[in-house]
Design a protein around this motif. Sequence first.
Motif, PDB file in Angstrom:
ATOM      1  N   HIS A   1      25.759 -16.724   7.859  1.00  0.00           N
ATOM      2  CA  HIS A   1      26.247 -15.063   8.688  1.00  0.00           C
ATOM      3  C   HIS A   1      24.954 -14.459   9.866  1.00  0.00           C
ATOM      4  O   HIS A   1      25.219 -13.771  10.151  1.00  0.00           O
ATOM      5  N   CYS A   2      23.938 -15.298   9.478  1.00  0.00           N
ATOM      6  CA  CYS A   2      23.116 -14.423  10.681  1.00  0.00           C
ATOM      7  C   CYS A   2      22.696 -14.927  11.746  1.00  0.00           C
ATOM      8  O   CYS A   2      23.192 -16.519  12.282  1.00  0.00           O
ATOM      9  N   SER A   3      23.195 -14.620  13.253  1.00  0.00           N
ATOM     10  CA  SER A   3      22.847 -14.270  14.477  1.00  0.00           C
ATOM     11  C   SER A   3      21.711 -15.067  14.600  1.00  0.00           C
ATOM     12  O   SER A   3      20.817 -14.712  16.399  1.00  0.00           O
ATOM     13  N   CYS A   4      20.723 -15.059  14.172  1.00  0.00           N
ATOM     14  CA  CYS A   4      19.050 -14.766  14.753  1.00  0.00           C
ATOM     15  C   CYS A   4      19.400 -16.301  15.626  1.00  0.00           C
ATOM     16  O   CYS A   4      19.928 -17.201  15.222  1.00  0.00           O
ATOM     17  N   PRO A   5      18.008 -17.122  16.203  1.00  0.00           N
ATOM     18  CA  PRO A   5      17.684 -18.251  16.748  1.00  0.00           C
ATOM     19  C   PRO A   5      17.615 -19.217  15.589  1.00  0.00           C
ATOM     20  O   PRO A   5      17.961 -20.231  15.887  1.00  0.00           O
TER      21      PRO A   5
ATOM     22  N   TRP B   1      10.866 -14.884  12.784  1.00  0.00           N
ATOM     23  CA  TRP B   1      11.978 -14.375  13.644  1.00  0.00           C
ATOM     24  C   TRP B   1      13.171 -14.006  12.556  1.00  0.00           C
ATOM     25  O   TRP B   1      14.058 -12.406  12.980  1.00  0.00           O
ATOM     26  N   HIS B   2      13.385 -14.870  11.928  1.00  0.00           N
ATOM     27  CA  HIS B   2      14.628 -14.658  11.088  1.00  0.00           C
ATOM     28  C   HIS B   2      14.412 -13.661   9.748  1.00  0.00           C
ATOM     29  O   HIS B   2      15.230 -12.722   9.969  1.00  0.00           O
ATOM     30  N   ASN B   3      13.003 -13.297   9.677  1.00  0.00           N
ATOM     31  CA  ASN B   3      12.973 -12.123   8.592  1.00  0.00           C
ATOM     32  C   ASN B   3      13.105 -11.356   8.866  1.00  0.00           C
ATOM     33  O   ASN B   3      13.673 -10.063   8.576  1.00  0.00           O
TER      34      ASN B   3
HETATM   35 ZN   LIG Z   1      18.499 -15.849  10.855  1.00  0.00          ZN
END
Ligand SMILES: [Zn+2]
Length: 372
Positions: free
Chosen positions: A303-307, A334-336
């Motif tokens: 569900h996460c839109s991070c790189p 970056w994700h966290n």
């Molecule tokens: Zn992420």
Amino acid sequence: MTTFGFTLHATDGAARTGAIATPRGTIRTPAFMPVGTAGTVKAMLPESVAATGADILLGNTYHLMLRPGAERVARLGGLHAFMHWDKPILTDSGGFQVMSLSGLRKMSEDGVAFRSHIDGSTHMLSPERSMEIQRLLGSDIVMCFDECPALPASEAEVARAMRLSMRWAERSKAAFGDRPGHALFGIMQGGVTRELREESARALTAIGFDGYAVGGLAVGEGQEAMFGVLDYATGFLPEDRPRYLMGVGKPDDIVGAVARGIDMMDCVLPSRSGRTGQAFTRRGVVNIKNARHADDPRPLDEHCSCPACRNYSRAYLHHVFRAQEILSSMLLTWHNLHYFQELMAGMRAAIAEGRFAAWQAAFHAKRAEGDI
Ligand SMILES: [Zn+2]
Ligand SMILES: CNc1nc2cc3c(=O)[nH]c(N)nc3c(CCO)c2[nH]1
């Protein structure tokens, strides 16, 4: 030029959502501040930090005064220009870091003399010197110089440190002076003792600050004791000023603090744990170094839109961690940070729409126990 101002947009129970207007931009609250201790959020470009949704980041008087030096940063145009971050910066005042990092300290009514943990050189911090350093750095939100007692501490010790901190808050405000567009936050101390917390809040509100921090927590007392203090302490503070809980925390600490009326928080957890391979997701923590991820083609969090989640598999993240590649720290940090900002955005929307209780229930329901 806009001065510094806090506007409350909505409340839901004790939780609040609003905005802090500063000359360098607006801070949406509840807000999470990534920690950029030595003028960098480790493993992140400032543009990447901004892309995660952060409106403000934290810098440290203690680290920057030791290296590269506050006067040098001022000569080079101030911390914003130096680190290429043009949004607001809050700087901590140095007392907490002196006690946790430096060796050979001498505390007095005047301040703290200490040796640098980097090269052993001798330095001193006082309310006046801390205000001068934070002015030289150019930070938008300045913290009073305080003493946060290390645990375990007797009630007498907590009372002594709190009363010293209140005298230092008076001196901090006098030294801060009148700086339109810049804010000075007082820091409440008093450990886990209600009467001491109330005495501290009364002292700070009598002096008058642009915002109020709850200090002296997240120092090992545990979540139950911390929430126990927040159950009454935020109510001792003016409701028309931002309330900043220092050093917090894990996602469930953050949610519990917002539910108890906190507007701002900072913590090294998302960045520090990102570098150790711990990824926070809506379902719990993923330890990417665990062998079971070695062949997993799925993203960390679909569900996460991070790189990291858009472009890489768990198998790849596992690989770059095992290979100790620099990219591993970059991607998980970056994700966290992205996840922590999503958490804040979710709470801001839920409070604005009067559905924070349901949001909290869903938050706790999703979280699996242990590693996922
Ligand atoms: Zn992420
Ligand atoms: C990680 N836990 C934590 N508790 C804190 C408590 C304090 C405090 O009482 N005073 C000041 N000035 N800073 C503090 C900081 C550093 C900022 O994150 C804390 N950090």
